[in-house]
Motif scaffolding. Structure first.
Motif, short mmCIF file in Angstrom:
data_model
loop_
_atom_site.label_atom_id
_atom_site.label_comp_id
_atom_site.label_asym_id
_atom_site.label_seq_id
_atom_site.Cartn_x
_atom_site.Cartn_y
_atom_site.Cartn_z
N ALA A 84 -60.91 139.85 -80.56
CA ALA A 84 -59.54 139.77 -81.10
C ALA A 84 -59.54 139.04 -82.44
O ALA A 84 -58.82 139.43 -83.37
CB ALA A 84 -58.63 139.07 -80.11
N ARG A 96 -64.81 133.12 -89.72
CA ARG A 96 -64.10 132.73 -88.49
C ARG A 96 -64.86 133.22 -87.26
O ARG A 96 -65.09 132.48 -86.31
CB ARG A 96 -62.71 133.36 -88.48
N GLY A 130 -61.62 137.40 -76.66
CA GLY A 130 -60.99 136.60 -77.72
C GLY A 130 -61.75 136.70 -79.03
O GLY A 130 -61.17 136.81 -80.10
N LEU A 138 -58.27 127.98 -86.48
CA LEU A 138 -58.83 129.33 -86.58
C LEU A 138 -57.71 130.38 -86.63
O LEU A 138 -57.78 131.33 -87.40
CB LEU A 138 -59.71 129.57 -85.36
N LEU A 140 -58.24 139.96 -86.67
CA LEU A 140 -57.21 139.23 -87.42
C LEU A 140 -57.27 139.66 -88.89
O LEU A 140 -58.27 140.19 -89.34
CB LEU A 140 -57.48 137.72 -87.36
N GLY A 141 -56.18 139.38 -89.60
CA GLY A 141 -56.12 139.79 -91.00
C GLY A 141 -57.04 138.95 -91.90
O GLY A 141 -57.88 138.19 -91.41
N LEU A 161 -52.96 134.94 -79.66
CA LEU A 161 -54.41 134.76 -79.72
C LEU A 161 -54.83 133.36 -79.25
O LEU A 161 -55.85 133.19 -78.58
CB LEU A 161 -54.90 135.00 -81.15
N LEU A 207 -55.49 132.93 -75.57
CA LEU A 207 -56.68 133.72 -75.20
C LEU A 207 -57.97 132.98 -75.56
O LEU A 207 -58.96 133.03 -74.82
CB LEU A 207 -56.61 135.07 -75.93
N PHE A 211 -52.04 133.46 -89.20
CA PHE A 211 -52.29 134.90 -89.07
C PHE A 211 -51.30 135.53 -88.12
O PHE A 211 -50.81 134.89 -87.20
CB PHE A 211 -53.72 135.15 -88.57
N LYS A 212 -51.06 136.81 -88.37
CA LYS A 212 -50.16 137.58 -87.51
C LYS A 212 -50.78 137.65 -86.11
O LYS A 212 -51.96 137.96 -85.97
CB LYS A 212 -50.04 138.99 -88.09
N VAL A 248 -63.57 136.80 -70.95
CA VAL A 248 -62.32 136.55 -71.69
C VAL A 248 -62.62 135.91 -73.05
O VAL A 248 -61.98 136.23 -74.06
CB VAL A 248 -61.36 135.65 -70.86
#
Lengths: 234, 227
Positions: free
Chosen positions: B152, B166, B149, A162, B156-157, A172, A175, A166-167, B145
């Motif tokens: 977050a 995703r 996530g 996943l 992402l790009g 990530l 987490l 990616f940056k 949490v």
């Protein structure tokens, strides 16, 4: 070629890359070792270490898992190998299973070494009381290692895929992974406590936790194989 | 001498007009009125009509916010999972479902944060500490949490479709934690009491039920009007 055959080829490829690069032996194993020693420095009391040793083994394993997953996917994304495999028509399920199998082998080796480290540094030993002696405790320990490893490898591969490429994926990944593997951390710790007899735990108490670990591994194994395609597709 | 017609100078069609139209609709206004009414009801029942608990005394009033917020968070996360499923498994793969999933997850995270905050205040009054390493508390923190996530991952790009795929997968996996949180009290013999909501054997009095209901009613209204 069947999915399983392709998965085995991918797993063999990953293990070959690791054997040649020696990153696991030169960096990940020393990291896991120093984590165990650091716990001993931080807790600094033999009776405390005896009690918490099973948890520390799995904590060190979980931290090492994060490094292994990042390593596993960086070798794929650096040269666009993951995209190349998809373009070549390789089934996403085979990629997931192959990478999870390679990760599981590396984790299993790591866990065995960490158990030896716990014996040496924390003075842990297999429970020898009861009618069957240490045999049942060893069976419980092995079953725990295998089921927990499968669960960790499945979660690691799913979230590694996943976040791959990616940056910010380095930050990530922990987490996402750490909350997901919490049931493994709890179940595996309780099962190992039963196998080594921490705080009077008996072997029979450990099997229910092995059941939880097995369910977790199967759920994430099947779920991960089905979800991996949408995750890595552009 | 030329005279200036004030009506003409006020409204020139070529000049951009400041918009006086509200973004609200009749439905959102009704939801807003419902929200204010329910909040008033909550304050009246929670602080006035409801008696103090025999054991917990006045601290029981915290639970009138604590319990509904976690149920709403569960609901929000279920909506996220359902929207994620509808995005993934429908032919059209509409990004509207993805946006609904993301918005619902944000609401859920906000409500879990409120649950944890007021729960720790209740814990300080009842147990003497803000946090106990109890199964329910720990699994709720893990749920929080996990969805942090999720949010977050949404940042992402990549393309919109890639992001949607995703996050949809993650949204469907993360929802599995809800039964783990809810039943952790039974599984690990927790410090906390078993759930009274949706429990036929529970002894929650009607005033407490009124508080919970009004809090629940006001909370989604708040999220609708703010979202």
């Amino acid at each position: 070629m069947s999915t399983w055959k392709v998965a085995c080829l991918i797993a063999a490829k990953d293990l070959r890359v690791e054997r040649r690069s020696k990153i696991v032996t030169n960096q990940v194993l020393p990291f896991a070792g120093i984590t165990m020693v650091s716990f001993a420095f931080a807790l600094d009391k033999q009776n405390v270490l005896d009690t918490v040793a099973p948890g520390l083994i799995w904590l060190a394993t979980t931290f090492s898992l994060l490094i292994l997953v990042q390593r596993s996917f960086s070798i794929e994304t650096d040269d666009g190998a993951l995209d190349a495999m998809r373009v070549a028509g390789i089934d996403a399920r085979a990629i997931f299973l192959g990478k999870a199998m390679a990760l599981a082998v590396q984790l299993l080796v790591l866990e065995i070494l960490l158990l030896f480290a716990a014996v040496v540094f924390y003075g842990e030993s297999i429970q020898s009381s009861g009618a069957q002696g240490p045999v049942l405790a060893v069976v419980l320990l092995v079953t725990t290692l295998v089921s927990a490893t499968c669960g960790l490898a499945a979660v690691g591969t799913l979230y590694g895929g996943l976040a791959a490429g990616f940056k910010g994926s380095e930050t990530l990944l922990p987490l996402l992974t750490l909350p997901a593997v919490a049931p493994v951390l709890i179940g595996a710790t309780k099962a190992v406590e039963s196998a080594v007899g921490t705080a009077g735990a008996v072997v029979s108490e450990g099997w229910q936790w092995v059941g939880l670990l097995a369910v977790f591994a199967v759920a994430f194994g099947i779920g991960g194989a089905l979800a991996f395609g949408p995750l890595i597709d552009e | 001498m030329t005279t200036i017609d004030p009506a003409r100078t006020e409204l020139q069609p070529s000049e951009p007009q400041p918009s006086r139209r509200s973004t609200g609709t009749r439905a959102t206004r009704l939801v807003g009125i419902g929200c204010i009414t329910a909040m008033g009801w909550l304050v009246a029942f929670g602080l006035g009509f409801s008696p103090a608990d025999r054991d917990q005394k006045e601290s029981v009033r915290i639970l009138y916010v604590h319990v509904p917020t976690i149920w709403l968070a569960y609901l929000a996360f279920v909506v996220t999972a359902v929207s994620s499923g509808l995005y993934l498994f429908t032919k059209k793969q509409s990004l509207g479902w993805d946006r609904a999933a993301g918005a619902s997850a944000e609401i859920g995270v906000a409500f879990v944060a409120v649950t944890l905050a007021v729960g720790s205040l209740w814990g300080r009054l009842t147990w003497g500490v803000f946090w106990q390493w109890d199964a329910r508390l720990t699994t709720t923190a893990l749920l929080f949490v996990t969805y942090i996530g999720y949010l977050a991952v949404r940042r992402l790009g990549g393309s919109h479709q890639q992001r949607a795929k995703r996050s949809a997968v993650l949204g469907m996996i993360a929802v599995v934690e809800i039964p783990l949180v809810h039943f952790s009290v039974k599984m690990w013999r927790s410090l906390l009491a078993e759930a009274l909501v949706a429990n036929l054997d529970g002894d929650l009095r009607w005033t407490g039920s009124c508080c919970s209901a009004s809090s629940s009613a006001s909370s989604p209204s708040r999220s609708c009007t703010s979202g």
